[in-house]
Design a protein around this motif. Structure first.
Motif, PDB file in Angstrom:
ATOM      1  N   THR A   1       0.850  -1.189   0.000  1.00 32.50           N
ATOM      2  CA  THR A   1       0.000   0.000   0.000  1.00 32.50           C
ATOM      3  C   THR A   1       0.883   1.234   0.000  1.00 32.50           C
TER       4      THR A   1
ATOM      5  N   LEU B   1       0.733   5.466   0.535  1.00 34.66           N
ATOM      6  CA  LEU B   1       0.025   6.690   0.880  1.00 34.66           C
ATOM      7  C   LEU B   1       0.913   7.878   0.530  1.00 34.66           C
TER       8      LEU B   1
ATOM      9  N   VAL C   1      -2.521   4.109  10.018  1.00 35.20           N
ATOM     10  CA  VAL C   1      -1.675   2.952   9.693  1.00 35.20           C
ATOM     11  C   VAL C   1      -1.170   2.297  10.964  1.00 35.20           C
TER      12      VAL C   1
ATOM     13  N   GLU D   1      -0.153  -2.985  10.944  1.00 35.12           N
ATOM     14  CA  GLU D   1       0.587  -3.522   9.805  1.00 35.12           C
ATOM     15  C   GLU D   1       1.977  -2.889   9.732  1.00 35.12           C
TER      16      GLU D   1
ATOM     17  N   TRP E   1       5.019  -0.716   8.416  1.00 37.01           N
ATOM     18  CA  TRP E   1       4.997   0.600   7.790  1.00 37.01           C
ATOM     19  C   TRP E   1       6.418   1.084   7.557  1.00 37.01           C
TER      20      TRP E   1
ATOM     21  N   THR F   1       2.639  -0.820   4.434  1.00 39.15           N
ATOM     22  CA  THR F   1       2.250   0.495   3.929  1.00 39.15           C
ATOM     23  C   THR F   1       3.441   1.440   3.912  1.00 39.15           C
TER      24      THR F   1
END
Length: 362
Positions: free
Chosen positions: A18, A20, A35, A40, A42, A61
């Protein structure tokens, strides 16, 4: 999905699960907290100049920080304090300060990456470090989820490191720097820069002249991002200059460059009328070595590559590993490990990578 190879200066790395891309401080904080709340994995991405990501990518992410902005918060006759958003490109900030006759970071010209990443490893070059001008940062703390103000003392700066690189997790939201209103510039504190400027160490040279000279020096080493220069497809210096004990440094060849980093003398309070005791013996001496010299003398020359590999030592500077075209992250890491092995075998010195390695071991 976007491959991280498209967002990093080394041009390697697979896709993130993912991605962002917040563009305002409010979005940055809100999306980051969301997040973190999901538990998860990051990863924060600024300019991508100090990052090597595995070919498998990142199964989590990536928060790509795109916040921009420079605000004057103190405007005094002799100094200026700036508050800079984390996503502001570092060299754009340096250009901004030099154009306004502000001194303190002009020797840090040409360093790629974002301003928010600068305090993480205490960026430095040609006699200046961000630690010398940083006042504080706005920091979103991972453990508490709170926005904190951390001072330079809180960050515990040292050579190419800080508390942020030593385990304090979170996100730099903004950086405050205090600069001198002095277009004449700070005293030149680096021998190579002084030589290029044609002055003696300690002399002052205008900030614009220093910036122009530093940019030329970095370009000569492939250390300025330039689409026309294949040696610039790198993370800059791949290894930090090793710091060793004084006794160990004495075992190295006499011609090995070294710079002593003696500890500051301990302050002692003495009552009026009494004679001060003899100062304690200083034993904690550290010595900085030249990583480039160690690599070269270990038999690794400029342009060296392993058979069949598309990763190579820069043809301009042995401290940089470059992607000659289509290299994989595995090839970059393999060459890095080879350099480490050769230097340790020859000199007993462990070389530490400067970029952050994600999904790779070195």
């Amino acid at each position: 999905m976007t491959d991280l190879s498209e967002l990093t200066t080394m041009r390697v790395g697979g896709a993130a699960h993912t991605m962002l891309a917040p563009e305002t401080p409010h979005e940055l904080i809100a999306q980051t907290l969301e997040v973190w709340g999901s538990s998860e994995e990051w990863l924060v991405l600024g300019g991508g100049s100090n990052l090597v990501v595995a070919d498998d990518g990142f199964d989590g992410t990536v928060i790509r920080v795109l916040t921009r902005g420079i605000e004057t918060v103190v405007d005094a006759p002799d100094r200026v304090r700036l508050r800079v958003q984390a996503g502001e490109p570092w060299d754009d900030l340096v250009a901004y300060t030099v154009a306004r006759g502000l001194s303190g970071i002009e020797a840090l010209s040409g360093i790629p990456g974002s301003t928010g990443a600068a305090p993480v490893q205490n960026i430095g070059a040609y006699g200046q470090e961000i630690a010398s001008t940083l006042v504080a940062i706005d920091f979103l703390d991972y453990l508490s989820g709170e926005l904190q103000r951390l001072t330079a003392a809180d960050l515990r700066f040292d050579y190419r490191t800080s508390a942020l690189k030593q385990g304090k997790q979170g996100l730099v939201v903004a950086v405050e720097l205090e600069l001198d209103r002095d277009p004449a510039g700070a005293p030149v504190a680096y021998a190579q820069l002084a030589s290029s400027l044609g002055v003696e160490l300690g002399e002052r040279v205008g900030v614009q002249t220093v910036r122009d000279t530093v940019l030329a020096l970095r370009a000569s080493k492939g250390m300025v991002l330039d689409p026309a220069d294949p040696d610039s497809v790198s993370c800059g210096s791949f290894f930090t200059n090793p710091i060793v004990g004084e006794n160990f440094a004495r075992t190295l060849p006499e011609q090995a460059p070294r710079w002593a980093n003696a500890p500051e003398p301990q302050a002692i309070a003495v009552p009026l009328g009494e004679e001060p005791a003899a100062p304690p013996t200083q034993t904690d001496f550290r010595v900085k070595l030249s990583a480039a010299w160690l690599i070269e003398k270990a038999g690794i020359s400029r342009g060296f590559s392993l058979p069949g590999s598309r990763a190579a030592i820069s043809s301009k500077h042995t401290l940089a590993i470059v992607n000659t075209g289509g290299a994989t992250a595995a090839e970059i890491a393999e060459l890095g490990r080879f350099v480490q092995t050769r230097v340790f075998s020859e000199f007993g010195v462990r070389m530490h990578p400067e970029p952050v390695m994600v999904g790779l071991s070195l």
